[in-house]
Scaffold this motif. Structure first.
Motif, PDB file in Angstrom:
ATOM      1  N   HIS A 126      34.945  37.606  40.913  1.00  0.00           N
ATOM      2  CA  HIS A 126      34.185  38.588  40.139  1.00  0.00           C
ATOM      3  C   HIS A 126      32.675  38.347  40.263  1.00  0.00           C
ATOM      4  N   GLU A 127      32.294  37.101  40.292  1.00  0.00           N
ATOM      5  CA  GLU A 127      30.873  36.736  40.365  1.00  0.00           C
ATOM      6  C   GLU A 127      30.310  36.814  41.779  1.00  0.00           C
ATOM      7  N   LYS A 128      31.074  36.411  42.770  1.00  0.00           N
ATOM      8  CA  LYS A 128      30.525  36.200  44.115  1.00  0.00           C
ATOM      9  C   LYS A 128      30.843  37.267  45.152  1.00  0.00           C
ATOM     10  N   LEU A 174      37.223  34.605  38.067  1.00  0.00           N
ATOM     11  CA  LEU A 174      35.789  34.492  37.773  1.00  0.00           C
ATOM     12  C   LEU A 174      34.966  34.273  39.032  1.00  0.00           C
TER      13      LEU A 174
END
Length: 108
Positions: free
Chosen positions: A20-22, A17
């Motif tokens: 995937h986000e950053k 996560l």
């Protein structure tokens, strides 16, 4: 393989996560590029790839207790995009470790 000690608990889902986000937004900002890396959870590892340019995963990361075992594709070690991703990963891992920081256990 590069081994980094995080000194904090994390799991493969949290790692996935986070990346995937950053990863892509930070890459866009740092390189002024619109390349978008693919971040996939593959069993107990997270792989970072860019299939439109590179064959195979650029990085594969496995969590072993408080350590991150990072395998980097040997064909692209001097590639500017790969070096940028590695720099971003180092910063992200340092951030999730907080005050405890990270330790480089092994690189080679």
């Amino acid at each position: 393989m590069k081994i980094i000690t995080l000194h904090t608990d994390t799991d493969v889902n949290q790692l996935y996560l986070l990346l995937h986000e950053k990863l892509n937004p930070l890459f866009h900002k740092q390189r002024q590029s619109e390349l978008n890396f693919t971040i996939e959870r593959k069993g107990e590892s997270v792989e970072i790839s860019l299939p439109s340019i590179y064959e195979g995963a650029l990085f594969s990361i496995v969590i072993n207790r408080h350590e991150l075992w990072i395998t980097r594709n040997e064909h692209y070690v001097d590639d500017v995009n790969s070096l940028t991703v590695e720099s971003i990963l180092n910063d992200l891992f340092s951030n999730i470790s907080g005050n405890l920081g990270t330790d480089l256990v092994q690189e080679g």
